[in-house]
Scaffold this motif. Structure first.
Motif, PDB file in Angstrom:
ATOM      1  N   PHE A 123       0.901  -1.290  -0.033  1.00 27.38           N
ATOM      2  CA  PHE A 123       0.108   0.048   0.104  1.00 27.38           C
ATOM      3  C   PHE A 123       0.871   1.223   0.051  1.00 27.38           C
ATOM      4  O   PHE A 123       0.785   2.070  -0.609  1.00 27.38           O
ATOM      5  CB  PHE A 123      -0.921   0.019   1.207  1.00 27.38           C
ATOM      6  CG  PHE A 123      -1.881   1.360   1.376  1.00 27.38           C
ATOM      7  CD1 PHE A 123      -2.624   1.432   0.390  1.00 27.38           C
ATOM      8  CD2 PHE A 123      -1.539   2.206   2.302  1.00 27.38           C
ATOM      9  CE1 PHE A 123      -3.572   2.856   0.717  1.00 27.38           C
ATOM     10  CE2 PHE A 123      -2.251   3.348   2.494  1.00 27.38           C
ATOM     11  CZ  PHE A 123      -3.450   3.453   1.571  1.00 27.38           C
ATOM     12  N   ILE A 124       1.919   1.540   0.788  1.00 23.60           N
ATOM     13  CA  ILE A 124       2.757   2.476   0.915  1.00 23.60           C
ATOM     14  C   ILE A 124       3.528   2.695  -0.465  1.00 23.60           C
ATOM     15  O   ILE A 124       3.824   3.675  -1.042  1.00 23.60           O
ATOM     16  CB  ILE A 124       3.991   2.277   2.139  1.00 23.60           C
ATOM     17  CG1 ILE A 124       3.227   2.342   3.376  1.00 23.60           C
ATOM     18  CG2 ILE A 124       4.766   3.251   1.893  1.00 23.60           C
ATOM     19  CD1 ILE A 124       3.993   2.069   4.564  1.00 23.60           C
ATOM     20  N   ALA A 125       3.974   1.615  -1.163  1.00 17.32           N
ATOM     21  CA  ALA A 125       4.643   1.578  -2.542  1.00 17.32           C
ATOM     22  C   ALA A 125       3.703   2.227  -3.616  1.00 17.32           C
ATOM     23  O   ALA A 125       3.920   3.005  -4.303  1.00 17.32           O
ATOM     24  CB  ALA A 125       5.102   0.336  -2.814  1.00 17.32           C
ATOM     25  N   ALA A 126       2.415   1.974  -3.462  1.00 15.69           N
ATOM     26  CA  ALA A 126       1.492   2.068  -4.277  1.00 15.69           C
ATOM     27  C   ALA A 126       1.077   3.790  -4.246  1.00 15.69           C
ATOM     28  O   ALA A 126       1.037   4.391  -5.117  1.00 15.69           O
ATOM     29  CB  ALA A 126      -0.071   1.460  -4.353  1.00 15.69           C
ATOM     30  N   GLY A 130       1.445   6.719  -6.798  1.00 14.80           N
ATOM     31  CA  GLY A 130       0.475   7.749  -7.209  1.00 14.80           C
ATOM     32  C   GLY A 130       1.143   9.036  -6.906  1.00 14.80           C
ATOM     33  O   GLY A 130       0.816  10.156  -7.610  1.00 14.80           O
ATOM     34  N   VAL A 131       1.904   9.238  -5.842  1.00 12.00           N
ATOM     35  CA  VAL A 131       2.332  10.934  -5.598  1.00 12.00           C
ATOM     36  C   VAL A 131       3.288  11.175  -6.594  1.00 12.00           C
ATOM     37  O   VAL A 131       3.534  12.443  -7.098  1.00 12.00           O
ATOM     38  CB  VAL A 131       3.308  10.915  -4.097  1.00 12.00           C
ATOM     39  CG1 VAL A 131       3.913  11.924  -4.053  1.00 12.00           C
ATOM     40  CG2 VAL A 131       2.008  10.573  -3.047  1.00 12.00           C
ATOM     41  N   LEU A 132       4.139  10.416  -7.035  1.00 18.29           N
ATOM     42  CA  LEU A 132       5.162  10.743  -8.172  1.00 18.29           C
ATOM     43  C   LEU A 132       4.220  10.808  -9.399  1.00 18.29           C
ATOM     44  O   LEU A 132       4.885  11.944 -10.371  1.00 18.29           O
ATOM     45  CB  LEU A 132       5.973   9.442  -8.379  1.00 18.29           C
ATOM     46  CG  LEU A 132       7.359   9.247  -7.497  1.00 18.29           C
ATOM     47  CD1 LEU A 132       7.805   7.842  -7.801  1.00 18.29           C
ATOM     48  CD2 LEU A 132       8.003  10.301  -7.317  1.00 18.29           C
ATOM     49  N   VAL A 133       3.293  10.133  -9.815  1.00 14.52           N
ATOM     50  CA  VAL A 133       2.595  10.537 -10.990  1.00 14.52           C
ATOM     51  C   VAL A 133       1.993  11.778 -10.752  1.00 14.52           C
ATOM     52  O   VAL A 133       1.709  12.628 -11.754  1.00 14.52           O
ATOM     53  CB  VAL A 133       1.478   9.594 -11.173  1.00 14.52           C
ATOM     54  CG1 VAL A 133       0.484   9.743 -12.208  1.00 14.52           C
ATOM     55  CG2 VAL A 133       2.071   8.097 -11.932  1.00 14.52           C
TER      56      VAL A 133
END
Length: 162
Positions: A123-126, A130-133
């Motif tokens: 979940f943290i990786a996802a 999303g923040v990078l996108v």
């Protein structure tokens, strides 16, 4: 002998419906309607019977078209409701995923090391992805807005902005 159902034509006084079948045909338009210019009924023709309807007489004024059925309006509130409903479904699936993946895993990131449940780590990786996108998208939007602002400024050279 039964009457064949047909639509009621208000410009033809002799063509008033005389049976409950004709009124039902008027309420629900079928493939053979008066607007299409067909003088026969499809049910009577396909059954091999003679056509008992008369051809319509030409009128000086064409009948008004039937009003269009009401269409649904797409509103912002409706779109927000649909988005919230979809987000809730995704969150429920995410909670189920996290609860089913409670085994602890060893995680290493730039020299940091720790033990976290697998579901939480994914979940943290996802969220990080999303923040990078989102950052890349925001940068592109800012770039496009600045380019549009330059084009507007060059299009009207007589005005000064402060």
């Amino acid at each position: 002998m039964t009457e064949t159902p047909r639509r009621f034509d208000p410009t033809n006084p002799d063509g008033a419906p005389t049976s409950p079948y004709a009124e039902a045909a008027d309420a629900t338009p079928g493939p053979a309607s008066a607007e299409q210019g067909l003088g026969t009924d499809v049910a009577a023709t396909t059954a091999g019977r003679e056509d008992t309807t008369r051809p319509e007489e030409p009128t000086a004024q064409a009948p008004a078209p039937a009003p269009a059925p009401d269409t649904r309006q797409v509103t912002r509130a409706g779109m927000v409701w649909a988005a919230v409903a979809c987000a809730l479904v995704v969150l429920i699936l995410l909670i189920a995923f996290i609860l089913q993946n409670q085994e602890y895993v060893q995680v290493k990131f730039f020299g940091l090391e720790g033990s976290v449940p697998l579901g939480i780590a994914l979940f943290i990786a996802a969220v990080g992805g999303g923040v990078l996108v989102a950052i890349a998208g925001a940068a592109r939007i800012i770039q496009l807005r600045l380019a549009a602002h330059r084009v507007r400024r060059q299009a009207s050279p007589g005005t000064r902005t402060r």
